[in-house]
Design a protein around this motif. Structure first.
Motif, PDB file in Angstrom:
ATOM      1  N   PHE A  68       0.815  -1.221   0.000  1.00 52.11           N
ATOM      2  CA  PHE A  68       0.000   0.000   0.000  1.00 52.11           C
ATOM      3  C   PHE A  68       0.844   1.265   0.000  1.00 52.11           C
ATOM      4  CE2 PHE A  68       0.667  -0.946   4.486  1.00 52.11           C
ATOM      5  CZ  PHE A  68       0.855   0.290   5.079  1.00 52.11           C
ATOM      6  N   ASN A  69       0.278   2.281  -0.635  1.00 52.52           N
ATOM      7  CA  ASN A  69       0.848   3.621  -0.658  1.00 52.52           C
ATOM      8  C   ASN A  69      -0.111   4.541   0.083  1.00 52.52           C
ATOM      9  OD1 ASN A  69       1.888   6.130  -1.160  1.00 52.52           O
ATOM     10  ND2 ASN A  69       1.802   5.994  -3.393  1.00 52.52           N
ATOM     11  N   VAL A  89      -1.505 -11.129  -4.089  1.00 55.95           N
ATOM     12  CA  VAL A  89      -0.801  -9.880  -3.865  1.00 55.95           C
ATOM     13  C   VAL A  89      -1.745  -8.755  -4.256  1.00 55.95           C
ATOM     14  CG1 VAL A  89       0.313  -9.826  -6.151  1.00 55.95           C
ATOM     15  CG2 VAL A  89       1.307  -8.557  -4.247  1.00 55.95           C
ATOM     16  N   VAL A  90      -1.875  -7.765  -3.392  1.00 56.96           N
ATOM     17  CA  VAL A  90      -2.865  -6.708  -3.572  1.00 56.96           C
ATOM     18  C   VAL A  90      -2.173  -5.358  -3.617  1.00 56.96           C
ATOM     19  CG1 VAL A  90      -4.943  -5.620  -2.623  1.00 56.96           C
ATOM     20  CG2 VAL A  90      -4.564  -8.085  -2.310  1.00 56.96           C
ATOM     21  N   ALA A  91      -2.535  -4.523  -4.598  1.00 58.45           N
ATOM     22  CA  ALA A  91      -2.013  -3.167  -4.700  1.00 58.45           C
ATOM     23  C   ALA A  91      -3.063  -2.196  -4.192  1.00 58.45           C
ATOM     24  CB  ALA A  91      -1.652  -2.838  -6.145  1.00 58.45           C
ATOM     25  N   ALA A  92      -2.714  -1.420  -3.184  1.00 61.06           N
ATOM     26  CA  ALA A  92      -3.600  -0.389  -2.656  1.00 61.06           C
ATOM     27  C   ALA A  92      -2.966   0.964  -2.955  1.00 61.06           C
ATOM     28  CB  ALA A  92      -3.823  -0.561  -1.152  1.00 61.06           C
ATOM     29  N   GLY A  93      -3.518   1.675  -3.933  1.00 58.08           N
ATOM     30  CA  GLY A  93      -2.954   2.957  -4.326  1.00 58.08           C
ATOM     31  C   GLY A  93      -3.534   3.415  -5.645  1.00 58.08           C
ATOM     32  N   GLN A 143      -7.050   3.646  -4.722  1.00 56.75           N
ATOM     33  CA  GLN A 143      -6.867   4.794  -3.823  1.00 56.75           C
ATOM     34  C   GLN A 143      -6.512   6.063  -4.590  1.00 56.75           C
ATOM     35  OE1 GLN A 143      -6.605   4.178   0.054  1.00 56.75           O
ATOM     36  NE2 GLN A 143      -7.978   2.728  -0.940  1.00 56.75           N
ATOM     37  N   GLY A 144      -6.450   5.983  -5.911  1.00 61.27           N
ATOM     38  CA  GLY A 144      -5.942   7.105  -6.693  1.00 61.27           C
ATOM     39  C   GLY A 144      -6.981   8.154  -7.020  1.00 61.27           C
TER      40      GLY A 144
END
Length: 318
Positions: free
Chosen positions: A16-17, A72-76, A100-101
């Protein structure tokens, strides 16, 4: 290539970002913890470092997901999603998104909600489905890749956002600033499907996202849904004409502009005719800038991205 096999329950490795877009990560994190606790799903949270390489953290998350039959999960935003997806595609790892963008073109094109609660629910209910990925010089892009004016516009936009904050007004101000500085006209030799053509253009934009094409009013986005990539090249323009095109794109009327050349392909090679082979050029992939050597080779990736989503979801329409 067969779909990744998930464990039951499949653990989540979330990269996450916390600084992306609208700052919704605290709400998303709470929704994640609550939902995973109720569902008995193991959860691993891996923050991306600031001012340091992202690849080691992402590699650790991908390796963990592969080793434990997880996701695998991208949060951003699109940039964070791109960085995680690049490694997920290469390793054949199941991949999830918690958007989240600011624009979230990738998640919206696949019907994934920006609501933290809904996004987490989709992630926990979904199964891996193959999604088309674009490559430019073997670098993954999910939304678009570009060179020339559009890439420089993104560079200026990030500079303005760092100084004045993230908003559509700041993005517009940056676009006007880039326009007033002037722009180069490139002479490019393009090869695709047995054809060779010379393009004189201030920018080359290659897209893998039908929603983005719909929003600017270009029908070529239909090719993306048929397993191809689509490209836009503008005719040589004055600053006033370029401003007019930016306005038409904002209104979704770019299809009415005679200065726009579009084409679709599975593979495209682009070389600068007035520069030595191997010249480096700045390329934007999903909003992230990097230097690449000419010629640029765009193609549909032979490996899909195994995106986790409920099968019933339909993409947003422009």
């Amino acid at each position: 290539m067969s779909a990744p096999v998930l464990a039951n329950p499949a653990p989540l490795f979330v990269v996450f970002n916390p600084k992306s877009g609208r700052g919704t990560w605290p709400d998303t994190q709470e929704a994640l913890r609550s939902a995973c606790r109720q569902a008995g799903r193991p959860l691993h949270l891996l923050p991306l470092p600031r001012h340091q390489p992202l690849e080691p953290v992402i590699a650790r998350a991908v390796q963990g997901a592969l080793g434990e039959g997880g996701i695998v999960v991208a949060a951003g935003g699109d940039g964070t999603i791109n960085a995680v997806a690049h490694q997920a595609v290469a390793r054949g790892c199941a991949f999830g998104v918690l958007p989240q963008g600011t624009f979230n073109y990738f998640s919206r094109a696949h019907g994934l909600s920006a609501s933290p609660q809904e996004a987490v629910a989709h992630l926990l209910q979904g199964r891996p489905e193959p999604v088309q990925v674009g490559l430019v010089n073997e670098r993954t892009f999910l939304v678009n890749a570009s060179m020339g004016f559009y890439a420089r516009l993104l560079q200026d936009r990030e500079s303005y956002k760092a100084r004045y904050g993230r908003s559509r007004g700041v993005a517009l101000l940056a676009a006007l600033f880039t326009l007033m500085r002037g722009f180069r006209t490139w002479e490019l030799q393009a090869r695709w499907a047995g054809r060779t053509e010379t393009l004189r253009t201030p920018t080359l934009f290659v897209g893998n996202n039908p929603l983005q094409f719909e929003q600017v009013g270009v029908e070529q986005g239909e090719a993306v849904e048929q397993g191809e990539l689509a490209a836009i090249a503008l005719e040589p323009l004055s600053r006033a004409a370029m401003l007019g095109l930016l306005v038409q794109a904002g209104l979704g009327r770019l299809d009415k502009a005679s200065e726009v050349r579009s084409l679709s392909f599975r593979e495209l090679e682009v070389a600068a005719t007035q520069a030595p082979r191997g010249q480096r050029v700045r390329v934007a992939t999903d909003g992230e800038l990097r230097w690449m050597q000419m010629p640029l080779r765009f193609r549909v990736s032979p490996k899909p991205l195994w995106l986790v989503k409920p099968a019933s979801l339909e993409r947003e329409r422009g």
